[in-house]
Design an enzyme around this catalytic site. Sequence first.
Site, PDB file in Angstrom:
ATOM      1  N   THR A   1      -4.915 -14.962  10.270  1.00  0.00           N
ATOM      2  CA  THR A   1      -3.871 -14.821   9.257  1.00  0.00           C
ATOM      3  C   THR A   1      -4.381 -15.141   7.852  1.00  0.00           C
ATOM      4  O   THR A   1      -5.321 -15.928   7.698  1.00  0.00           O
ATOM      5  CB  THR A   1      -2.713 -15.781   9.616  1.00  0.00           C
ATOM      6  OG1 THR A   1      -1.787 -15.820   8.543  1.00  0.00           O
ATOM      7  CG2 THR A   1      -3.208 -17.203   9.844  1.00  0.00           C
ATOM      8  N   ASP A   2      -3.686 -14.595   6.850  1.00  0.00           N
ATOM      9  CA  ASP A   2      -4.031 -14.934   5.463  1.00  0.00           C
ATOM     10  C   ASP A   2      -3.591 -16.357   5.106  1.00  0.00           C
ATOM     11  O   ASP A   2      -4.001 -16.905   4.081  1.00  0.00           O
ATOM     12  CB  ASP A   2      -3.409 -13.924   4.481  1.00  0.00           C
ATOM     13  CG  ASP A   2      -1.893 -13.816   4.563  1.00  0.00           C
ATOM     14  OD1 ASP A   2      -1.278 -14.506   5.407  1.00  0.00           O
ATOM     15  OD2 ASP A   2      -1.308 -13.052   3.770  1.00  0.00           O
ATOM     16  N   GLU A   3      -2.740 -16.965   5.965  1.00  0.00           N
ATOM     17  CA  GLU A   3      -2.228 -18.306   5.632  1.00  0.00           C
ATOM     18  C   GLU A   3      -3.327 -19.364   5.625  1.00  0.00           C
ATOM     19  O   GLU A   3      -3.130 -20.450   5.084  1.00  0.00           O
ATOM     20  CB  GLU A   3      -1.123 -18.709   6.615  1.00  0.00           C
ATOM     21  CG  GLU A   3       0.046 -17.767   6.574  1.00  0.00           C
ATOM     22  CD  GLU A   3       1.350 -18.337   7.128  1.00  0.00           C
ATOM     23  OE1 GLU A   3       1.438 -19.556   7.351  1.00  0.00           O
ATOM     24  OE2 GLU A   3       2.274 -17.547   7.320  1.00  0.00           O
TER      25      GLU A   3
ATOM     26  N   TYR B   1       0.855 -24.718  11.561  1.00  0.00           N
ATOM     27  CA  TYR B   1       0.458 -23.399  12.082  1.00  0.00           C
ATOM     28  C   TYR B   1      -0.841 -22.933  11.429  1.00  0.00           C
ATOM     29  O   TYR B   1      -1.806 -22.593  12.116  1.00  0.00           O
ATOM     30  CB  TYR B   1       1.577 -22.364  11.831  1.00  0.00           C
ATOM     31  CG  TYR B   1       1.089 -20.929  11.951  1.00  0.00           C
ATOM     32  CD1 TYR B   1       0.751 -20.386  13.183  1.00  0.00           C
ATOM     33  CD2 TYR B   1       0.944 -20.124  10.812  1.00  0.00           C
ATOM     34  CE1 TYR B   1       0.284 -19.076  13.285  1.00  0.00           C
ATOM     35  CE2 TYR B   1       0.482 -18.812  10.909  1.00  0.00           C
ATOM     36  CZ  TYR B   1       0.148 -18.296  12.153  1.00  0.00           C
ATOM     37  OH  TYR B   1      -0.326 -17.005  12.246  1.00  0.00           O
TER      38      TYR B   1
ATOM     39  N   LYS C   1      -4.606 -22.234  12.971  1.00  0.00           N
ATOM     40  CA  LYS C   1      -5.295 -20.940  12.903  1.00  0.00           C
ATOM     41  C   LYS C   1      -6.632 -21.108  12.182  1.00  0.00           C
ATOM     42  O   LYS C   1      -7.640 -20.513  12.575  1.00  0.00           O
ATOM     43  CB  LYS C   1      -4.436 -19.891  12.191  1.00  0.00           C
ATOM     44  CG  LYS C   1      -3.212 -19.426  12.957  1.00  0.00           C
ATOM     45  CD  LYS C   1      -3.491 -18.719  14.277  1.00  0.00           C
ATOM     46  CE  LYS C   1      -4.139 -17.367  14.120  1.00  0.00           C
ATOM     47  NZ  LYS C   1      -4.213 -16.648  15.437  1.00  0.00           N
TER      48      LYS C   1
HETATM   49  P1  NAD Z   1       4.153 -13.514  18.658  1.00  0.00           P
HETATM   50  O1  NAD Z   1       4.641 -14.928  18.600  1.00  0.00           O
HETATM   51  O2  NAD Z   1       5.122 -12.408  18.526  1.00  0.00           O
HETATM   52  O3  NAD Z   1       3.385 -13.283  20.032  1.00  0.00           O
HETATM   53  C1  NAD Z   1       2.520 -14.234  20.589  1.00  0.00           C
HETATM   54  C2  NAD Z   1       2.240 -13.836  22.034  1.00  0.00           C
HETATM   55  O4  NAD Z   1       1.307 -14.785  22.566  1.00  0.00           O
HETATM   56  C3  NAD Z   1       3.482 -13.875  22.930  1.00  0.00           C
HETATM   57  O5  NAD Z   1       3.505 -12.750  23.775  1.00  0.00           O
HETATM   58  C4  NAD Z   1       3.298 -15.149  23.742  1.00  0.00           C
HETATM   59  O6  NAD Z   1       3.900 -15.102  25.028  1.00  0.00           O
HETATM   60  C5  NAD Z   1       1.778 -15.223  23.827  1.00  0.00           C
HETATM   61  N1  NAD Z   1       1.305 -16.602  24.033  1.00  0.00           N
HETATM   62  C6  NAD Z   1       1.683 -17.718  23.348  1.00  0.00           C
HETATM   63  N2  NAD Z   1       1.054 -18.795  23.839  1.00  0.00           N
HETATM   64  C7  NAD Z   1       0.260 -18.348  24.848  1.00  0.00           C
HETATM   65  C8  NAD Z   1      -0.646 -18.984  25.736  1.00  0.00           C
HETATM   66  N3  NAD Z   1      -0.853 -20.308  25.695  1.00  0.00           N
HETATM   67  N4  NAD Z   1      -1.306 -18.229  26.643  1.00  0.00           N
HETATM   68  C9  NAD Z   1      -1.101 -16.879  26.712  1.00  0.00           C
HETATM   69  N5  NAD Z   1      -0.245 -16.223  25.902  1.00  0.00           N
HETATM   70  C10 NAD Z   1       0.425 -16.960  24.991  1.00  0.00           C
HETATM   71  O7  NAD Z   1       3.005 -13.430  17.569  1.00  0.00           O
HETATM   72  P2  NAD Z   1       2.580 -12.211  16.628  1.00  0.00           P
HETATM   73  O8  NAD Z   1       3.390 -12.253  15.403  1.00  0.00           O
HETATM   74  O9  NAD Z   1       2.492 -10.996  17.454  1.00  0.00           O
HETATM   75  O10 NAD Z   1       1.097 -12.685  16.233  1.00  0.00           O
HETATM   76  C11 NAD Z   1      -0.026 -12.343  17.038  1.00  0.00           C
HETATM   77  C12 NAD Z   1      -1.281 -12.902  16.401  1.00  0.00           C
HETATM   78  O11 NAD Z   1      -1.442 -12.360  15.092  1.00  0.00           O
HETATM   79  C13 NAD Z   1      -1.280 -14.422  16.224  1.00  0.00           C
HETATM   80  O12 NAD Z   1      -2.565 -14.887  16.508  1.00  0.00           O
HETATM   81  C14 NAD Z   1      -0.920 -14.623  14.758  1.00  0.00           C
HETATM   82  O13 NAD Z   1      -1.490 -15.813  14.274  1.00  0.00           O
HETATM   83  C15 NAD Z   1      -1.569 -13.406  14.132  1.00  0.00           C
HETATM   84  N6  NAD Z   1      -0.949 -12.906  12.897  1.00  0.00           N
HETATM   85  C16 NAD Z   1       0.377 -12.656  12.831  1.00  0.00           C
HETATM   86  C17 NAD Z   1       0.932 -12.115  11.669  1.00  0.00           C
HETATM   87  C18 NAD Z   1       2.402 -11.788  11.573  1.00  0.00           C
HETATM   88  O14 NAD Z   1       2.862 -11.402  10.483  1.00  0.00           O
HETATM   89  N7  NAD Z   1       3.184 -11.887  12.608  1.00  0.00           N
HETATM   90  C19 NAD Z   1       0.111 -11.848  10.575  1.00  0.00           C
HETATM   91  C20 NAD Z   1      -1.274 -12.140  10.666  1.00  0.00           C
HETATM   92  C21 NAD Z   1      -1.782 -12.647  11.841  1.00  0.00           C
HETATM   93  O1  DAU Z   2       1.064 -14.253   6.384  1.00  0.00           O
HETATM   94  C1  DAU Z   2       0.922 -14.019   7.751  1.00  0.00           C
HETATM   95  C2  DAU Z   2       1.906 -14.856   8.522  1.00  0.00           C
HETATM   96  O2  DAU Z   2       3.186 -14.274   8.319  1.00  0.00           O
HETATM   97  C3  DAU Z   2       1.588 -14.960  10.006  1.00  0.00           C
HETATM   98  O3  DAU Z   2       0.366 -15.616  10.174  1.00  0.00           O
HETATM   99  C4  DAU Z   2       2.695 -15.708  10.752  1.00  0.00           C
HETATM  100  O4  DAU Z   2       2.433 -15.703  12.150  1.00  0.00           O
HETATM  101  C5  DAU Z   2       4.008 -15.014  10.482  1.00  0.00           C
HETATM  102  O5  DAU Z   2       5.062 -15.729  11.093  1.00  0.00           O
HETATM  103  C6  DAU Z   2       4.269 -14.903   8.977  1.00  0.00           C
HETATM  104  O6  DAU Z   2       4.511 -16.196   8.394  1.00  0.00           O
HETATM  105  P1  DAU Z   2       5.640 -16.430   7.275  1.00  0.00           P
HETATM  106  O7  DAU Z   2       6.009 -17.860   7.291  1.00  0.00           O
HETATM  107  O8  DAU Z   2       5.236 -15.826   5.999  1.00  0.00           O
HETATM  108  O9  DAU Z   2       6.813 -15.511   7.904  1.00  0.00           O
HETATM  109  P2  DAU Z   2       8.381 -15.754   8.085  1.00  0.00           P
HETATM  110  O10 DAU Z   2       8.956 -14.456   8.535  1.00  0.00           O
HETATM  111  O11 DAU Z   2       8.696 -16.969   8.880  1.00  0.00           O
HETATM  112  O12 DAU Z   2       8.860 -16.014   6.588  1.00  0.00           O
HETATM  113  C7  DAU Z   2       8.628 -15.053   5.559  1.00  0.00           C
HETATM  114  C8  DAU Z   2       9.175 -15.654   4.263  1.00  0.00           C
HETATM  115  O13 DAU Z   2      10.607 -15.719   4.331  1.00  0.00           O
HETATM  116  C9  DAU Z   2       8.703 -17.081   4.001  1.00  0.00           C
HETATM  117  O14 DAU Z   2       8.491 -17.255   2.606  1.00  0.00           O
HETATM  118  C10 DAU Z   2       9.883 -17.946   4.456  1.00  0.00           C
HETATM  119  C11 DAU Z   2      11.082 -17.067   4.180  1.00  0.00           C
HETATM  120  N1  DAU Z   2      12.235 -17.242   5.120  1.00  0.00           N
HETATM  121  C12 DAU Z   2      11.994 -17.174   6.452  1.00  0.00           C
HETATM  122  C13 DAU Z   2      13.035 -17.310   7.356  1.00  0.00           C
HETATM  123  C14 DAU Z   2      12.771 -17.274   8.849  1.00  0.00           C
HETATM  124  C15 DAU Z   2      13.522 -17.389   4.612  1.00  0.00           C
HETATM  125  O15 DAU Z   2      13.738 -17.416   3.388  1.00  0.00           O
HETATM  126  N2  DAU Z   2      14.546 -17.511   5.506  1.00  0.00           N
HETATM  127  C16 DAU Z   2      14.364 -17.502   6.852  1.00  0.00           C
HETATM  128  O16 DAU Z   2      15.366 -17.679   7.616  1.00  0.00           O
END
Ligand code: NAD
Ligand code: DAU
Length: 361
Positions: A136-138, A163, A167
């Site tokens: 992630t970019d975080e 989180y 990561k």
């Molecule tokens: P998600 O929470 O939707 O999915 C996570 C999956 O991992 C689920 O299917 C869950 O059952 C599985 N999982 C969790 N713990 C586990 C374990 N101990 N063993 C096996 N499986 C397990 O997450 P996502 O949003 O699809 O993110 C996927 C990956 O991409 C993560 O590594 C996250 O850090 C990264 N990522 C997410 C975003 C985003 O915007 N969502 C952006 C950049 C990177």
């Molecule tokens: O940047 C990549 C990341 O993006 C991933 O690594 C994470 O797995 C993914 O969850 C996401 O993180 P964020 O914290 O940016 O996403 P989230 O959807 O939780 O929140 C997006 C923005 O919206 C953040 O600034 C918080 C705000 N927010 C979120 C929720 C859930 C609100 O204002 N209200 C809300 O109820």
Amino acid sequence: MRTYLVTGGAGFIGSNYIHYMFKKYDNEIRIINVDALTYAGNLENLKDIEDRDNYTFVKANICDRDAINKIFEENDIDRVVHFAAESHVDRSIVNPEIFVQTNVLGTATMLNAAKKAWELPDGTFKEGKKFLHVSTDEVYGSLDDDPTAFFYETTPYSPHSPYSASKASSDMLVKAYMDTYKFPANITNCSNNYGPYQFPEKLIPLIINNALAGKTLPVYGDGKNVRDWLYVEDHAKAIDMVQEKGRLFETYNVGGHNEKQNIEIVKTIIDVLKDELDDSDPRKANLSYDLIKYVEDRKGHDRRYAIAPDKIKSEIGWEPETMFKEGIRKTIKWYFDHMDWMANVTSGDYEKYYEKMYKNK
Ligand code: NAD
Ligand code: DAU
């Protein structure tokens, strides 16, 4: 035929990636999806591909060394694409420990198992094997509002939430394996994804779900935090391109040059929903900006994320294809057309989660 081991394939990005890969490679590849099916994992996301002969699901925890080693012993794995993680920042603030377990120890287990399976007696690795760590970019921390500042691959790590710290630790482990053993891997650091199958704890599906239910739309702080949104299929494509065309041992940032303030996202969702709903639909009458409620800010809330995707563009030729205007409409329509999916994932524990996380908001 290349065999992929995908971890976390029942989650949001993992399931979109599996769909993308079968659409692109069809019967030229085999995918084994290992997922523990936590609250975020949902096999319904994979319903339309589950009967394929070249797809196998294994329910296992990535921290379970024996289960993961067994998959490598029984299959000649060519590619690992490691998505499995605890992914929600708000949950990590309440319960950091599981993030360390899954994201750090789970990644260590995956690396060890792949190394054991792929390493030759002379310490080199079998030809063509590759591990891609999805991150992630975080990990880079937070940018201020200066629009010329971006995250580059060279930006020092400065994670703030449990989180992102977990990561960042997992990225460091992958880097350590590459540096120490010349373990054949890549890391991708991607910005915020949106699209189908995202669990409604994350901003976009949560707002869509609340808006359709006529519930308040919680916006943290002043609503001016910025995220850089990328359509999930573009992320899936980037992962595939990095694994096939990228230089081994390199990190690639993935992002859409698509910065939006949270409040803009929330207002866009309301506007698009109003546009999509029939005048006769009772849900339309309740839809307005009046549903927006500014609530207590997230602890340690990062102000702005913005990726510079220059390296992946110049070295690999990847660029996002789905413009936000089109992607957000497609996404909203998807949730709209899959209200049964939404109803299923929000039954059970979701209500308890929502009450707990938003009770003072
Ligand atoms: P998600 O929470 O939707 O999915 C996570 C999956 O991992 C689920 O299917 C869950 O059952 C599985 N999982 C969790 N713990 C586990 C374990 N101990 N063993 C096996 N499986 C397990 O997450 P996502 O949003 O699809 O993110 C996927 C990956 O991409 C993560 O590594 C996250 O850090 C990264 N990522 C997410 C975003 C985003 O915007 N969502 C952006 C950049 C990177
Ligand atoms: O940047 C990549 C990341 O993006 C991933 O690594 C994470 O797995 C993914 O969850 C996401 O993180 P964020 O914290 O940016 O996403 P989230 O959807 O939780 O929140 C997006 C923005 O919206 C953040 O600034 C918080 C705000 N927010 C979120 C929720 C859930 C609100 O204002 N209200 C809300 O109820």
